[in-house]
Design an enzyme around this catalytic site. Structure first.
Site, PDB file in Angstrom:
ATOM      1  N   ARG A 194       0.869  -1.174   0.000  1.00 48.44           N
ATOM      2  CA  ARG A 194       0.000   0.000   0.000  1.00 48.44           C
ATOM      3  C   ARG A 194       0.899   1.214   0.000  1.00 48.44           C
ATOM      4  O   ARG A 194       2.108   1.070   0.095  1.00 48.44           O
ATOM      5  CB  ARG A 194      -0.891  -0.014   1.235  1.00 48.44           C
ATOM      6  CG  ARG A 194      -0.101  -0.016   2.518  1.00 48.44           C
ATOM      7  CD  ARG A 194      -0.986   0.174   3.721  1.00 48.44           C
ATOM      8  NE  ARG A 194      -0.160   0.119   4.932  1.00 48.44           N
ATOM      9  CZ  ARG A 194      -0.572   0.449   6.143  1.00 48.44           C
ATOM     10  NH1 ARG A 194      -1.814   0.848   6.327  1.00 48.44           N
ATOM     11  NH2 ARG A 194       0.235   0.379   7.184  1.00 48.44           N
ATOM     12  N   GLU A 241      -1.984   7.714   5.690  1.00 46.36           N
ATOM     13  CA  GLU A 241      -0.578   7.715   6.101  1.00 46.36           C
ATOM     14  C   GLU A 241       0.384   7.949   4.933  1.00 46.36           C
ATOM     15  O   GLU A 241       1.240   7.107   4.631  1.00 46.36           O
ATOM     16  CB  GLU A 241      -0.234   6.393   6.796  1.00 46.36           C
ATOM     17  CG  GLU A 241      -0.924   6.245   8.140  1.00 46.36           C
ATOM     18  CD  GLU A 241      -0.555   4.976   8.903  1.00 46.36           C
ATOM     19  OE1 GLU A 241       0.056   4.074   8.314  1.00 46.36           O
ATOM     20  OE2 GLU A 241      -0.892   4.885  10.104  1.00 46.36           O
ATOM     21  N   CYS A 278       9.673   8.307  -4.141  1.00 38.24           N
ATOM     22  CA  CYS A 278       9.809   7.626  -5.432  1.00 38.24           C
ATOM     23  C   CYS A 278      10.970   8.240  -6.210  1.00 38.24           C
ATOM     24  O   CYS A 278      11.265   9.429  -6.065  1.00 38.24           O
ATOM     25  CB  CYS A 278       8.501   7.754  -6.213  1.00 38.24           C
ATOM     26  SG  CYS A 278       8.584   7.045  -7.877  1.00 38.24           S
ATOM     27  N   CYS A 293       9.355  11.326 -11.638  1.00 36.58           N
ATOM     28  CA  CYS A 293       9.768  12.131 -10.485  1.00 36.58           C
ATOM     29  C   CYS A 293      11.021  12.932 -10.808  1.00 36.58           C
ATOM     30  O   CYS A 293      11.142  14.101 -10.452  1.00 36.58           O
ATOM     31  CB  CYS A 293       9.991  11.230  -9.263  1.00 36.58           C
ATOM     32  SG  CYS A 293       8.441  10.757  -8.467  1.00 36.58           S
ATOM     33  N   GLU A 318      -5.992   7.101  14.939  1.00 38.02           N
ATOM     34  CA  GLU A 318      -5.775   5.677  15.130  1.00 38.02           C
ATOM     35  C   GLU A 318      -4.974   5.429  16.403  1.00 38.02           C
ATOM     36  O   GLU A 318      -4.019   6.146  16.691  1.00 38.02           O
ATOM     37  CB  GLU A 318      -4.985   5.051  13.967  1.00 38.02           C
ATOM     38  CG  GLU A 318      -5.675   5.046  12.642  1.00 38.02           C
ATOM     39  CD  GLU A 318      -4.862   4.314  11.574  1.00 38.02           C
ATOM     40  OE1 GLU A 318      -3.903   3.585  11.940  1.00 38.02           O
ATOM     41  OE2 GLU A 318      -5.144   4.487  10.388  1.00 38.02           O
ATOM     42  N   TRP A 342       2.957  -5.031  14.109  1.00 37.64           N
ATOM     43  CA  TRP A 342       4.127  -4.772  13.257  1.00 37.64           C
ATOM     44  C   TRP A 342       5.370  -4.405  14.058  1.00 37.64           C
ATOM     45  O   TRP A 342       6.414  -4.160  13.475  1.00 37.64           O
ATOM     46  CB  TRP A 342       3.804  -3.670  12.249  1.00 37.64           C
ATOM     47  CG  TRP A 342       3.164  -2.483  12.872  1.00 37.64           C
ATOM     48  CD1 TRP A 342       1.817  -2.234  12.965  1.00 37.64           C
ATOM     49  CD2 TRP A 342       3.819  -1.401  13.537  1.00 37.64           C
ATOM     50  NE1 TRP A 342       1.604  -1.067  13.644  1.00 37.64           N
ATOM     51  CE2 TRP A 342       2.810  -0.520  13.996  1.00 37.64           C
ATOM     52  CE3 TRP A 342       5.151  -1.074  13.776  1.00 37.64           C
ATOM     53  CZ2 TRP A 342       3.089   0.648  14.677  1.00 37.64           C
ATOM     54  CZ3 TRP A 342       5.433   0.096  14.467  1.00 37.64           C
ATOM     55  CH2 TRP A 342       4.399   0.942  14.906  1.00 37.64           C
ATOM     56  N   LYS A 393      -3.710  -9.004  10.542  1.00 38.70           N
ATOM     57  CA  LYS A 393      -4.653  -9.868  11.272  1.00 38.70           C
ATOM     58  C   LYS A 393      -4.304  -9.970  12.749  1.00 38.70           C
ATOM     59  O   LYS A 393      -5.149 -10.331  13.566  1.00 38.70           O
ATOM     60  CB  LYS A 393      -4.737 -11.253  10.636  1.00 38.70           C
ATOM     61  CG  LYS A 393      -3.466 -12.048  10.629  1.00 38.70           C
ATOM     62  CD  LYS A 393      -3.687 -13.372   9.883  1.00 38.70           C
ATOM     63  CE  LYS A 393      -2.391 -14.183   9.830  1.00 38.70           C
ATOM     64  NZ  LYS A 393      -1.322 -13.542   9.023  1.00 38.70           N
ATOM     65  N   TYR A 394      -3.082  -9.660  13.115  1.00 42.72           N
ATOM     66  CA  TYR A 394      -2.720  -9.680  14.534  1.00 42.72           C
ATOM     67  C   TYR A 394      -2.687  -8.292  15.143  1.00 42.72           C
ATOM     68  O   TYR A 394      -2.137  -8.095  16.212  1.00 42.72           O
ATOM     69  CB  TYR A 394      -1.412 -10.442  14.764  1.00 42.72           C
ATOM     70  CG  TYR A 394      -1.589 -11.865  14.321  1.00 42.72           C
ATOM     71  CD1 TYR A 394      -2.681 -12.597  14.797  1.00 42.72           C
ATOM     72  CD2 TYR A 394      -0.767 -12.441  13.376  1.00 42.72           C
ATOM     73  CE1 TYR A 394      -2.929 -13.873  14.335  1.00 42.72           C
ATOM     74  CE2 TYR A 394      -1.013 -13.722  12.925  1.00 42.72           C
ATOM     75  CZ  TYR A 394      -2.096 -14.423  13.410  1.00 42.72           C
ATOM     76  OH  TYR A 394      -2.358 -15.676  12.961  1.00 42.72           O
ATOM     77  N   HIS A 395      -3.282  -7.346  14.439  1.00 38.41           N
ATOM     78  CA  HIS A 395      -3.456  -6.022  15.012  1.00 38.41           C
ATOM     79  C   HIS A 395      -4.786  -6.024  15.761  1.00 38.41           C
ATOM     80  O   HIS A 395      -5.819  -6.375  15.204  1.00 38.41           O
ATOM     81  CB  HIS A 395      -3.460  -4.970  13.895  1.00 38.41           C
ATOM     82  CG  HIS A 395      -3.280  -3.582  14.408  1.00 38.41           C
ATOM     83  ND1 HIS A 395      -4.224  -2.947  15.180  1.00 38.41           N
ATOM     84  CD2 HIS A 395      -2.261  -2.704  14.289  1.00 38.41           C
ATOM     85  CE1 HIS A 395      -3.789  -1.733  15.495  1.00 38.41           C
ATOM     86  NE2 HIS A 395      -2.590  -1.573  14.975  1.00 38.41           N
TER      87      HIS A 395
END
Lengths: 675, 675, 675
Positions: free
Chosen positions: C111, C150, C155, C160, C307, C315, C356-358
């Site tokens: 992302r 976020e 780049c 760029c 958040e 993470w 998934k473990y957040h």
């Protein structure tokens, strides 16, 4: 038996006379005789020598080698040479070259360098295997085909990417199914066309070699690459079998090597063979566990020790010499755990390139007056004397420890809960406790028939595949003891969480619910406090890494956490389930706790130690036609005594009768025969 | 003498007035006068300023600088500016850009950025050198040509790959010879066409910057790249010599810089010059050793200290200020070891980009009222007073320590036996023991004439090149003492093992056979136990890293290992050979042992310390026309006393007469003249 | 107020029902009600779901979600989904893919993956934002636009690179100006054509992620990339504003995230929002400082806590559970420092992929009977009871600490003087000293109006931008106290050194000259010795990292170095300047010294602690309409007592009246209302 033609413990190893002149080869023959060498693995890395372009093949030099070895009555483990492609092939057909994890197209170099999905590689590897088989099909000395070498390494090239999509279509059928399995609605990943899917590496979903954004994609890519290499193996095997259906086929595996699902591979191999390279400080129990894993790949069938070094290695950071007696000791350790061969890399040490400092039976000095050679020759003599006595003997274990490559991949790929969690280490902790008590133990897959066992331990069984939970329930209901740990039962085979409370599908049989998973910071620990004395377990022990915060549902609480906000909540539970029981260990305990736990479980189930021995004196058993062969192995640098039991038994190696208090020399070995 | 026109210790350094305005340059002239600056290195990084496209050259600004400096009677070390190409060249002719170790084509940036085999780079570098020489050929102030700057860095582009093949054809003639030299029958590497050979980097044979599958290939690539850069140097040098045959030519080297074989380079240079950048915690003996290595490049000819910082550096992790007196002390240390110049990078500190925090004679504050400037000015005055007294004086050593770049490459490229082995450290251990006893020592190449020396020490002489063993034998037979260590005599110049027992070609002169090489795990040690007292050596000492397990053949055993399975076997041997003797040190000893060993060897050979001084008080000698100049240098932060000997001698710096117990201030220097 | 429609502390968070079935969503509604959830952030990563090709848009599923939430009267923070592009877009229009720091073109994955200068990305992101705004413009529940997610990542693609040249032309006008600003006469870098300029990354000027040859180039590239991403934000914002000028627009920031100049960004945002993810061992004062920085981005305007995790993260290396009470405590900490929302990532925990473990309000078990849910529900109730009491309250600080992203970039990019120097750490040291004394403190930009403050502390103010020094002088002249440290006032906004003596433009106001900057080796320290007792400061303290060697010019010396060659020279000075004074701290002191210094400065300026509390009991104040709300927060795991002062005040959370010695439970919070 590995091969009926050759009914003894094979003794020999990798041999590359093509790197030397004829006179040297003659000298080798003399020394092989001195050392009792009776098998040679040849043609492992000779593709370039055999084939200098697309159409020319030259086997005459190999004919010579085979004839010369045959004259000495040395058997042949004939390799197919496809472990490294020739330089000309890389130059003319760059599709044989891999693209690495960083997305870089590689150039010619190294070994194990071919893209498994390269049309060129597949074409010429198949032709080569066929030509070898056709040429040597009737050669009486060939007792084994050795396909390629130490398969491994992933490729991320365009061909692989395309084949990955084909593999995925076969697995999932539709993109809908795939999108669901990978949970692509997360982070806007929905795929509308198979071609949108790319190989997961450092340019797409992954980083640091083993971290990923999408566990589902990365897990499938590991499966796909393992399968792709396996396809290469099967392709050669089939070509060999076409000409020589009766010669067994193997390829040399590497113990806990992470990249390939060896349980899947073993199904395609006639015999498992592997390369054992512990370093000087590898725990002896770790080596034992690796042997048992190799034995477990084919449910207990004896395997080949294909490679070990007689002296030093070269590729470890610190390459210590094997101490006097250690080569023999470790050779017997392999046999004790199921090996029916003792083979070396290598018979003659090479003169140049990166393995020149890897030890060999014949060292650079070239003569037999070295410690290494003398030890080899002595072992050769012993193995000849052993004949076929132990051959094909099996190991009978009532305790099994589970290990699963896909579980490992999923654990390693997951982000969280702790980088301190190492699956293989957790498995080893339990194995080590069994090892230290001389409990005969199998290493098994999640598909193994559990009914053979009284106790099955599945540390960190994070991934529960279809049908697994049912099989565990049946095993326990029928009286078995099942042990699992923290962070188990979390996901299905696609790394999708099983909802409704951890440990998911195992919740029923374990009788607990894990509400939270707490990761401890480095240096932090918690405590396991026994509610009451249980066998040798009493008082408190330390634990760490992860702490599941659990609730006993149907289970009984045997011990509680001693600290932190979950102090007083269960850390060890037992659940009666049908005729059996299951234990949940909610954190990673210290070695003392595990010793006590294992002792209790074995006591409960009537599983006895093979012998009681002091630290560092290992015992393992093989059984054949009702006769037990008890291997006693002293890893200490001092002589040790132990209680060999009341019955009189013969040490196969010395012929002496042993009973009661026995003495075993430093790094000594006994093979006690008991009717 | 470096240049007859300029008969004193040159004092100055790198100067870049083109980065500043005219007023600043005027101020610089005033301050140079205050500081006694009499030489300036100009035009080091001005290619872009000189040449804005393929055809336009503008030297007018350089004319101005040269004229202005000339007006102040400052001499010129004129650089050729080819150490960094212009941006326009990179844009229009990408062949000037390197491909890096990872196989990535670089873009414009940095310095030392040109591919040495780029046709464009070679073309324009040659033109530029020629134009500079033609333009300034008659300028009387130019005393040195300074070609490019700190040559280094390897390239892996297609041009280099092609040139590598040409280089290989010249070296080997046939592919047969090459295949043999590289042992390509290993791992299916046989080459059938020169075009199949690729550059060894992270995409082919190597990884981690310095690890390789094929030592032979990687070794040759290092030779080739060192040669390629040397070709660039020679091309410019020849162009300069065409116009100014009498102006000496140099390029600034970097001590133990790993990538270039400076012994080969030095043959092409008129004068060796180098850049000395110790950090605050570099051992003083390491700096001394580096100076001696630079002196040894041309067999003792005085060299130039081309760069050092007057104050701080910027590129180290922790850039400490040079303590008061240290700049002067280290300047004299260079002179003591053979430098005839004291030059700085830089004369004025730059205002921007990555060296803005590198110290200079003129700091950012811009005036003379700084500690750094005051110290520079005081030294300038002293050097003017010294005049030509010391110029051209030589150092006469009876002890030599060998160092060889190809040996280093081969050691570093080899896989095994231990990552703890560091060649330069092992060399330094021996040098340090000599240094601490004030034994005048040369650092020499393996080609040096040994007959000048009484003791020659060749630590870890792993690679033995053709003729070397014979020369060592002749040296020892004629009465010399030769010392070598564990892991010596192993391979030939292609890193192919010399068969028949280590130390291979040196076995005859050493009188021992090394049967095994044991690598110790981190934290482990063995012991050196003297069989009987020998001079100051008695009892036991520790040793580690590697332990050769050796047999004395003709040699006498002086000490044995004290532990492990080779306890009681030799660790130190002496072999009488002709009129001399050779010592084999089979492991890496502690400093105390080396002190004792060195003392004994020197004692035996009648080699005396220059003086006896307390710790941290260094002594070095230069000799000219029979007069000795003894440099006494106190590296301590406290005043020290030492015994200067009975004879009366004059300190050139103070004019005082010194004898008997003498006192030297903290960080002080004396130059004692002895007829 | 963030949005008048919704006048309470918002409570909710990220919600992704599109990853689930309808039944699950119904269950979510039930549980949101139980938890008091009243706001949901939706549509954060749904681009692929909305748009399956260039022309098809499907919002029906989003309509459903919005309607369902609306039915529950839940407010909406509607995201634009442009934080991750769809796979089809990457496949068809590779210009959306970034080129990374290593120069590698990325493939689809992850992302925050779009090139900010990609025409395709800009085109479709703009269309999507417009379509969303048009479709939902009249929806009454939408209280906030949440653009992308976020923002971050640089780049280095060709687009760029081209845009960088355009950006440079705008900034510098001419190549002459650019060459001067970058000091390109160094290392032959003069540019003659804009096209010769390349992006600085690992292929050109940089290495190791953050090291560069040319600070000027690299600094500008950071500015350019920060601006490029900001352009993307502005483009979407403008599109949203076209349809819904009254709905505020934000994007979630990340505290001290290094890559973006948030002070510049905040100017374009209606409200600042940010994601707070401390780990278990993050100092509480660091979190407080980050909140204050976010508050400072818009000069004190309340911000959104967009958040945080209700339970664990996934993470971090070790993802510890938030201890009981900690989620509530840290939520109030945010509010205490200026947050008017308490929002979570995430409301329901995902079933697959890397988060998934957040943790989430609704955990994998799916029901409300978890500790995490119970804590969430309790907090939800409290926040409802608080209503709008605290909303819009401001924090009034008399002390400010400066932080500047460009200063940080320049410091990190510079080569030297010490890798031990960490700007954020140095800022935190000062903030921590203030925090521990309960001094209300603002974190401000270098552009902030200083007249509000009595004390302004600017640690390591290395870069002095145009006008800054004048503003500091004015501030001090008018009575303010200004503190700066070693390595300040060194360069201008292009990282060109200000000549004439450090601290350059600040020299006048500081009254000192820093002649040298000494970097200490690891493990080394110096001493700060007070010349005489000053308040609580007496005797000596340790200091390290860098030591400026300074001369007091107009300043008074308060303390001296205690060691090394600059022993006795000033390390702490005070300069009277107009009606105020400035302090120079020439090294990095220990915490005790900073406590004493801060106490003295506050004492001098009459700045009082909010309260005196024991260690770990934090106090922060918000003020509204003359009423003070004093947040007392006990970070300890034990109950603590403190002196709440004589006046009677009401704890908003319990309704109790508090005065004198008060007791606060472990991890407890009080909000004391004082008229």
């Amino acid at each position: 038996m590995i091969n009926e033609k050759f009914p003894k413990i094979w003794y020999g190893g990798d041999y590359n006379p093509e790197q030397w002149d004829k006179a040297t080869m003659e000298e080798d023959m003399r020394m092989f005789n001195l050392a009792g060498i009776d098998v040679a693995t040849v043609n492992v890395f000779s593709w370039a020598k055999i084939q200098r372009d697309e159409v020319s093949y030259d086997f005459t030099w190999l004919d010579d080698i085979i004839e010369r070895l045959t004259k000495e009555n040395i058997y042949l483990c004939l390799a197919t040479s496809t472990g490294a492609h020739p330089a000309w092939m890389a130059k003319k057909y760059p599709d044989v070259l891999r693209v690495d994890y960083e997305g870089r197209k590689r150039k010619f170099g190294g070994r194990h360098n071919s893209c498994p999905n390269s049309p060129t590689y597949r074409k010429y590897a198949k032709i080569l295997a066929g030509k070898l088989a056709e040429r040597y099909k009737d050669h009486p000395q060939i007792v084994m085909w050795h396909v390629s070498n130490e398969y491994g390494g992933y490729c991320y090239c365009d061909n692989c990417e395309k084949q990955f999509r084909v593999w995925l279509k076969e697995r999932y059928g539709t993109l809908e199914a795939l999108n669901k399995a990978w949970n692509t609605s997360f982070w806007s990943h929905t795929f509308y066309d198979w071609d949108e899917i790319v190989a997961p590496n450092a340019l797409s979903e992954e980083w640091s070699g083993n971290r990923t954004n999408f566990q589902g994609i990365s897990l499938d890519y590991r499966r796909f690459q393992s399968d792709s290499l396996l396809e290469c193996f099967k392709m050669e095997r089939d070509e060999l079998k076409r000409w020589t259906p009766d010669i067994p086929v193997t390829t040399n595996l590497m113990g806990f090597y992470p990249e390939l699902d060896y349980f899947k591979w073993a199904k395609e191999m006639d015999v498992v063979s592997w390369d054992n390279y512990p370093s000087m400080d590898t725990p002896f129990s770790f080596t034992a566990m690796a042997h048992n894993l190799m034995r477990g790949l084919k449910s207990g069938q004896p395997f080949m020790l294909m490679e070990q070094t007689p002296g030093v290695q070269n590729w470890q950071p610190y390459n210590s010499a094997k101490r006097p007696g250690v080569m023999r000791l470790w050779s017997y350790q392999a046999v004790a755990h199921g090996a029916d061969t003792v083979m070396f890399f290598q018979l003659r040490r090479s003169v140049g390139a990166c393995e020149k400092y890897h030890g060999a039976v014949i060292e650079h000095v070239g003569h037999e007056h070295t410690r290494v050679f003398r030890e080899c020759a002595e072992l050769g003599k012993e193995l000849q004397q052993l004949g076929d006595t132990i051959l094909d003997a099996r190991s009978e274990a009532k305790v099994a420890v589970m290990y699963d490559w896909e579980n490992r991949w999923a654990l390693e790929l997951s982000s969280g809960p702790s980088i301190a969690l190492n699956y293989v280490n957790e498995v080893h902790k339990y194995y080590d406790a069994l090892y230290k008590q001389n409990i005969q133990t199998d290493m098994i897959s999640v598909e193994e028939d559990l009914s053979k066992y009284k106790v099955v331990i599945a540390p960190v069984m994070y991934m529960v595949k279809p049908g697994f939970a049912e099989r565990v329930e049946r095993f326990v209901a029928q009286g078995g003891t099942f042990v699992t740990t923290f962070f188990s039962g979390i996901v299905n085979e696609n790394d999708l969480v099983t909802l409704g409370g951890y440990p998911g599908e195992l919740r029923n049989v374990m009788g607990i619910w894990a509400e939270e998973i707490d990761a401890l910071l480095p240096g932090h620990q918690n405590e396991i406090v026994l509610r009451q004395d249980w066998g040798g377990l009493r008082g408190s022990y330390s634990c760490g890494i992860l702490c599941d915060v659990i609730h006993a549902e149907t289970a009984e609480v045997l011990a509680e956490y001693g600290a932190d906000y979950y102090k007083g909540t269960p850390v060890l539970t037992r659940n009666k389930f049908g005729n059996g029981q299951s234990y949940y260990v909610a954190s990673s305990p210290d070695a003392d706790f595990l010793q006590g736990l294992i002792a209790n479980l074995c006591e409960e189930q009537g599983v006895k130690p093979l012998l009681n021995t002091p630290d560092g004196v290992e015992v393992a058993e093989r059984v054949k036609n009702g006769t037990s062969y008890l291997f006693v192995m002293n890893h200490n640098a001092e002589e040790m005594t132990f209680d060999a039991g009341a019955s009189r038994q013969r040490d196969l190696l010395t012929g002496k009768t042993i009973s009661g208090q026995a003495t075993i020399p430093a790094r000594g070995v006994m093979i006690l025969e008991r009717a």
